[in-house]
Design a protein around this motif. Structure first.
Motif, PDB file in Angstrom:
ATOM      1  N   GLN A   1      46.670  41.028  32.871  1.00 33.93           N
ATOM      2  CA  GLN A   1      47.391  41.902  33.802  1.00 33.93           C
ATOM      3  C   GLN A   1      48.015  43.081  33.073  1.00 33.93           C
ATOM      4  OE1 GLN A   1      50.045  39.007  35.560  1.00 33.93           O
ATOM      5  NE2 GLN A   1      48.738  38.725  37.350  1.00 33.93           N
TER       6      GLN A   1
ATOM      7  N   LYS B   1      46.719  47.017  33.557  1.00 31.16           N
ATOM      8  CA  LYS B   1      47.672  48.010  34.055  1.00 31.16           C
ATOM      9  C   LYS B   1      47.779  49.180  33.092  1.00 31.16           C
ATOM     10  CE  LYS B   1      50.696  45.025  36.824  1.00 31.16           C
ATOM     11  NZ  LYS B   1      52.058  44.421  36.916  1.00 31.16           N
TER      12      LYS B   1
ATOM     13  N   SER C   1      41.693  36.385  36.326  1.00 31.77           N
ATOM     14  CA  SER C   1      41.651  37.686  35.655  1.00 31.77           C
ATOM     15  C   SER C   1      40.751  38.660  36.405  1.00 31.77           C
ATOM     16  CB  SER C   1      41.155  37.512  34.217  1.00 31.77           C
ATOM     17  OG  SER C   1      42.036  36.685  33.476  1.00 31.77           O
TER      18      SER C   1
ATOM     19  N   THR D   1      42.619  39.870  39.447  1.00 27.20           N
ATOM     20  CA  THR D   1      43.656  40.813  39.015  1.00 27.20           C
ATOM     21  C   THR D   1      43.069  42.178  38.739  1.00 27.20           C
ATOM     22  OG1 THR D   1      44.976  39.047  38.041  1.00 27.20           O
ATOM     23  CG2 THR D   1      45.392  41.264  37.253  1.00 27.20           C
TER      24      THR D   1
ATOM     25  N   LEU E   1      43.723  45.696  40.943  1.00 23.37           N
ATOM     26  CA  LEU E   1      44.302  46.888  40.312  1.00 23.37           C
ATOM     27  C   LEU E   1      43.425  48.113  40.554  1.00 23.37           C
ATOM     28  CD1 LEU E   1      45.613  45.496  36.894  1.00 23.37           C
ATOM     29  CD2 LEU E   1      46.968  46.666  38.631  1.00 23.37           C
TER      30      LEU E   1
ATOM     31  N   GLY F   1      47.765  40.146  46.766  1.00 25.69           N
ATOM     32  CA  GLY F   1      47.337  41.438  46.236  1.00 25.69           C
ATOM     33  C   GLY F   1      46.898  42.401  47.317  1.00 25.69           C
TER      34      GLY F   1
ATOM     35  N   GLN G   1      56.265  42.803  43.465  1.00 23.77           N
ATOM     36  CA  GLN G   1      56.037  43.446  42.176  1.00 23.77           C
ATOM     37  C   GLN G   1      56.655  44.836  42.101  1.00 23.77           C
ATOM     38  OE1 GLN G   1      54.333  41.996  39.704  1.00 23.77           O
ATOM     39  NE2 GLN G   1      53.356  40.257  40.704  1.00 23.77           N
TER      40      GLN G   1
END
Length: 1217
Positions: free
Chosen positions: A447, A451, A485, A488, A492, A558, A801
């Motif tokens: 993560q 990012k 993963s 994630t 993103l 998400g 978040q």
């Protein structure tokens, strides 16, 4: 007559030897070459020799350049070989050098030099005195003379002179040479800094241009490193000097950026590399520890000047290295990684990593780690050659350190991306290699890494394609973390590749802050490509809907954040979620329940697992709020129909419909119990989702709120059954499942429950407020959410978040909870006490304490630590005017908590709530550090109340000490507390009656029976000894480094540090005198006191001037206390727990040994105050032994007589032991 004749002959000779002819010039040189040795021979009278030298000086300027050069060489050779007898002719040498410097061109070797350059070469040759035999005194005098000349020379003349000095150091005075060179450049740096502080000076106005100084420093560093390579004794002396400096000195005054740069350059020599970095790490961590100690004590702050920061010196070295210090940059890289590796976060218990979000560096190790990151970041920005190495090492650590936290490396990598994104694109191959390991890395690392690279993906198509390929492979990974993963990474990408027409989201994540221009341009011209790209990702993510519950949960949560950033994807996302919802939704309106629970679980053998978390409902209705009505009307109406139907049918459904009534099994030891527990959590989640939906849609309608309460009643009933059933049996009791309510909803709900006074809403809100269980539930969920935020840095659900919105929610909840606690007394809450649960007021306090703690850890920039007010509290007040003084507002809130605490203390014992009082003390401990003196007087009033709760007493005394040390030393407070403890516990001699004293009624009969208060006092004694020890070390270092003797004091004056140590130790000895006479509890209290006494005597050994106080008061009582400890404990326990007694005896004897030695040397009888004890030699006390043996014989006789009269029992044998 002789003098006149010589003068006439010399003038005639000069007249007949014109300087412009070759013969005349040679003849004149010949005269000089003969006269100089003649004057040195001693055959001439002193007056005659002086006259000859005077005549030669008059004609020196007429000599030709070559003649002057030969004459100067004659002087140099004569000096080197020691042929200068009387030294009379040396008066001529400066005149020759002056005339020589005026020459334009001179032959030198195969080339030519100007007269000035030739003079410099001669001086350097002359200064190279290694061939001249010198005694140690002469060598020291020569080195001092040359070092003093540094200040008078031009800066460019320093490097060759340093080179000659280093050659000269082969004979000795190595430390003197190195210290002199370092001191010179330290002075130059200080002067540069002062000039910069005085204003922005033009380069021509500055005494020494900065770039010129840095280049000279770099050259000198190279000379020293070269000399150390050839002379290892010089290297050892340098490292020894550095070690002594940082070990002995607490001010680090001898350290400077130049010496740090020199250390880093020496580290390039392999034999010194490990030593150098160990020394630098030690100096850095010691500097941070000293700084922390000084900042935590107002006593030390007032006594000593501001601490000199080694960290700032290292950062200055990084800044200076930009001036061509290539020999330093490699050392900076190694130092940065050494600090981050050595002082970075460590794995938790059982190898678990606790990443969390970045918090402020508080401990010395955290500060050292942060410094390493700053060094590497600044080095990356300034030096192109080391960028590749820094990036490669950071990425390698992210990949290889899977068992340790890597949050500090992720922060560094993120900062590197922000500072130089385009430079990183040149190393895209290294990033691509790192992507290949994503599926094997911990989720937190993935993560953070993804990012950080988001800005690069916007401008590099190849990097984006490589990442997508890796994520698609990870989607089918056999490891759960690998699939997480992948989710994630895809989420993103969906959030950050905006589709044309998406809502602006400045309120959302701030992940992309670098190269914003390139990002925006790319988005503007490629929105169509972005849409196709995002839809392709969504198709990949749909595969997650058939995977484990953890993967699905991550996807559902998400999606909410994706839609806030990329609202144009709503149609595709809603379609995906609807198709998933329909699998578990019962469309038949007459069937109950409306949710199919069977497909939500899966079984593997006897094990039952959750397969589908129904959180997609939450994602659906939250997304409904942000959609464009004209485009998504169909989805909205269908969603609303489903949720309305579910609300109606869930209210009608009974727990029996879910097979979750009171007769159901909930034991976690059986598969049926596990299945029922999963069902219960799912049903409770559905209830919560529907409660939040109905509240949002209710628009303060009474009927909708009544439906909401129906839902809550069923939720509460199921929760109580689950709590009751799970609390039985051998397995651990039931833990409240994590609530599905969002933090934003909880914030709104608390506000309307407690603060909303709108008349039109009164009737509807009364439905919610009438239920005490519902109000308690709302506050409990708020506390749960805040706890999750404190532990992990984020919360579940929408906006979990988003740090900005999260902080705003915290502010709103703080305002509401403070109002609720201060306006509704806890005494009216009877329900909580009856059910033996925390009262609502206590829950409010717990929430407030967690909020304040969370904000200090997670939002340190909002806490205004360095200002006179508490900015966070100023933010929570809705009533405060913009013109109101923030400090006054902060005092207002603190006074509210104080008043509540005083109310607790002033009431009767029945009304005193210990847990609530402890929470109040903890809150005041967090807030009151900003209002020290105001609080201290109030705490004294509190502690004078008669309290007998030991846990509360400990908390209150901790607060008192924490406040006290921030504006003066606590020794006077310790003395009063020690007197109180002695008064309450009694004396070690039962026949001695102790005077009744009560400075603090909080120290009473009940509180001193618990060891906590005594141990707290002893911990403060240890803290005072830390400060005294630190001050003594500082004083020693000042004495050691005082070379000039300027610090000597005049008669009758006492050094401030010495005076402070005197006062501290004097009061502390008096306090310890009280404790060693006290009948303390056996065990930890006794052992801790013995340890502190041992440490005290070790300190007194270095300060033997406090003989009278220690001899007359402390030492005799120490021996009495040792006897008390030996008698009070059983032999086995004594051997195990009182190993400190021999250490204490040894320390006392060492102290007396030094006193005797000092007495002999000073001819002063210092032992007149000391009384040697008979117990010091550990002799057997015959009387005590006889009494013990007699008692044992009597016991045996009694046992034998009972054995005859009665049948022997095992118990008698046990008693005999």
């Amino acid at each position: 007559m002789v003098s006149c004749a010589l003068k006439v002959k010399f003038l005639l000779l000069c007249e007949g030897s014109p300087a412009n002819s070759t013969e005349g010039s040679d003849r004149r040189l010949l005269v000089y070459q003969h006269c100089i040795p003649l004057c040195e021979s001693g055959d001439l009278q002193t007056e005659v020799a002086a006259d000859i030298i005077g005549l030669l000086m008059l004609e020196t300027h007429t000599l030709s350049g070559p003649s002057l050069a030969q004459l100067a060489s004659l002087f140099v050779e004569a000096i080197k070989v020691g042929k200068m007898g009387s030294g009379k002719s040396l008066e001529l040498f400066p005149t020759v050098l002056t005339a020589l410097s005026a020459c334009e061109v001179l032959s030198y070797g195969k080339g030519e030099l100007s007269g000035e350059e030739y003079k410099k070469q001669l001086i350097n040759s002359l200064c190279s005195s290694r061939d001249v035999p010198l005694s140690s005194e002469e060598l020291r005098f020569l080195v001092e003379k040359v070092l003093r000349m540094f200040a008078k020379l031009d800066l460019q003349e320093i490097p060759p002179l340093v080179y000659q000095l280093l050659l000269l150091s082969a004979k000795g005075c190595k430390k003197q040479v190195l210290d002199g060179i370092i001191s010179y450049f330290k002075e130059q740096d200080v002067r540069q800094e002062e000039e910069q502080k005085d204003g922005d000076l033009e380069l021509e106005v500055q005494s020494i241009p900065q770039d010129q100084l840095r280049h000279v420093e770099g050259t000198v560093i190279l000379h020293i490193v070269f000399a150390i390579r050839l002379d290892h004794e010089l290297g050892r002396e340098f490292l020894k000097s550095f070690k002594v400096t940082y070990n002995s000195s607490t001010s680090y005054g001898d350290l400077c950026p130049f010496s740090v740069a020199l250390m880093l350059s020496v580290a390039r020599i392999q034999r010194y590399e490990e030593q150098v970095f160990d020394l630098l790490k030690g100096a850095i961590i010691k500097s941070f520890k000293d700084e922390q100690l000084q900042q935590g004590s107002k006593f030390l702050q007032d006594l000593l000047p501001e601490h000199c920061s080694v960290a700032q010196m290292i950062l200055d070295t990084v800044k200076n290295s930009v001036f061509g210090w290539d020999h330093v940059t490699q050392g900076l890289v190694q130092l940065g990684f050494c600090l981050m590796d050595a002082f970075g976060p460590k794995p938790g218990p059982f190898g678990k990593t606790t990443e969390g979000s970045a918090t402020i560096a508080r401990t010395p190790t955290q500060q050292a780690c942060k410094l390493g990151g700053q060094v590497l970041l600044q080095g990356f920005k300034m030096h192109e050659p080391i960028r590749g190495e820094i990036l490669e090492q950071v990425l390698n650590r992210l990949v290889t350190k899977t068992a340790s936290p890597v949050s500090h490396y992720l922060d560094l990598f993120s900062d590197i991306v922000v500072s130089a994104p385009m430079i990183l694109l040149e190393s895209s191959s290294k990033l691509t290699e790192t992507f290949d390991h994503l599926s094997y890395l911990p989720l937190a690392t993935v993560q953070g890494l993804l990012k950080a690279v988001q800005p690069l993906l916007k401008v590099s198509m190849s990097l984006k394609d490589a990442l997508i390929l890796v994520l698609r492979k990870a989607m089918f990974s056999s490891q759960l973390d690998g699939r997480k993963s992948a989710v994630t990474g895809f989420l993103l990408l969906l959030k950050n590749f905006k589709v044309l027409g998406s809502l602006a989201s400045s309120q959302c994540s701030q992940a992309i802050s670098s190269s914003q221009v390139q990002v925006d341009v790319h988005s503007r011209y490629n929105s169509a490509a972005n849409e196709a790209f995002c839809l392709e990702i969504l198709s990949s993510l749909r595969r997650c809907l058939s995977q484990q519950a953890d993967v699905r949960l991550m996807l559902y949560e998400g999606f909410y954040d994706v839609l806030r950033r990329n609202s144009q994807l709503a149609s595709s996302i809603m379609q995906t979620l609807f198709s998933q919802l329909r699998r578990y939704y019962e469309p038949e309106q007459d069937l109950l329940p409306p949710v199919k629970l069977e497909p939500c679980i899966t079984a593997h053998g006897d094990q039952v697992y959750l397969q589908e978390p129904l959180v997609c409902l939450s994602a659906l209705y939250d997304d409904d709020e942000g959609e464009e009505e004209e485009e998504e009307e169909g989805y909205q109406s269908e969603l609303q129909t489903i949720l309305e139907s579910m609300t109606r049918r869930m209210i009608k459904s009974e727990l029996e419909d879910f097979e979750l009534d009171k007769s159901a099994e909930f034991s976690m030891g059986s598969s049926v119990g596990v299945k029922n527990n999963i069902y219960a959590v799912l049903v409770m989640g559905v209830y919560e989702v529907l409660m939040e939906y109905n509240f949002i849609k209710a628009n303060y309608s009474k009927s909708r709120f009544e439906e909401l309460m129906e839902l809550f009643n069923r939720y509460h009933k199921l929760s109580e059954i689950l709590r009751e059933k799970s609390g039985k049996g051998r397995l651990p009791s039931h833990k409240t499942p994590r609530s599905l309510l969002s933090l934003g909803f909880i914030s709104t709900l608390l506000t309307v429950l407690f603060r909303d006074s709108t008349q039109s809403r009164e009737e509807a809100l009364s439905v919610l407020r009438a239920s005490g269980d519902f109000v308690r539930y709302a506050v409990s969920v708020a506390v749960q959410k805040i706890q999750q935020l404190e532990e992990t840095g984020h919360t579940d659900g929408p906006d979990g978040q988003n740090t900005e919105r999260t902080f705003r929610f915290l502010c709103d909840m703080t305002s509401v909870l403070i109002w609720r606690y201060t306006n509704i007394p806890s005494v009216v809450e009877d329900a909580g006490k009856k059910e033996k649960r925390s009262s609502l007021s206590q829950l409010c306090l717990e929430g407030l304490l967690r909020i304040f703690t969370t904000c200090q850890q997670r939002f340190p920039d909002r806490m205004a630590q360095n200002s006179s007010h508490f900015a966070f509290l100023a933010d929570i007040s809705e009533e405060a005017d913009e013109s109101d003084d923030n400090t006054e507002m902060n005092f207002f809130y603190i006074r509210q908590f104080q008043r509540a605490l005083f109310t607790q203390l002033s009431g009767g014992e029945d009304e005193f709530n210990s847990k609530e009082a402890q929470l109040l003390v903890s809150i005041l401990s967090v807030l009151s550090l900003h209002f020290i003196q105001y609080m201290e007087s109030r705490i004294r009033c509190v502690s004078s109340s008669l309290l007998e709760d030991s846990a509360f007493s400990k908390g209150l005394l901790s607060l008192l000490f924490n406040l006290h040390v921030l504006y003066k030393s606590p020794v006077s407070l310790l003395l009063e507390l020690c007197q109180d403890i002695h008064s309450q516990r009694g004396d070690i001699d039962p026949e001695v009656e102790v005077e009744k004293q009560s400075h603090f009624a909080i120290v009473n009969t009940k509180t001193v029976t618990n060891a906590a208060v005594s141990l707290l006092v002893l911990s403060q004694v240890d803290r005072v000894l830390d400060e005294v020890d630190w001050l003594i070390a500082r004083k020693k270092s000042q004495t050691l480094f005082d070379k000039s003797g300027e610090a000597t004091q005049t008669a009758g004056q006492q050094d401030p540090i010495e005076k402070a140590v005197t006062l501290q130790l004097g009061t502390l000895l008096t306090a310890l005198n009280e404790l060693v006479q006290t009948s303390l509890l056996p065990g930890n209290c006794t052992i801790t006191l013995l340890r502190e006494l041992t440490r005290t005597y070790n300190i007194l050994t270095t300060l033997v001037k406090y003989v009278k106080l220690s001899g007359s008061h402390l030492t005799p009582q120490c021996y009495a206390f040792i006897i008390y400890a030996q008698v009070d404990l059983t032999p086995a326990k004594l051997q195990r727990e009182t190993t400190g007694i021999p250490n204490l005896i040894f320390s006392i004897e060492q102290y007396e040994k030094y006193l005797i030695t000092l007495s002999k040397k000073s001819k002063v009888n210092l032992m007149q105050y000391m009384k040697l004890s008979t117990s010091r030699d550990f002799r057997i006390n015959a009387n005590t032994l006889d009494a013990a043996l007699q008692e044992q014989d009597n016991a045996e006789e009694t046992t034998e007589s009972q054995d005859v009269e009665e049948t022997p029992e095992p118990k008698q044998k046990k008693r005999r032991q």
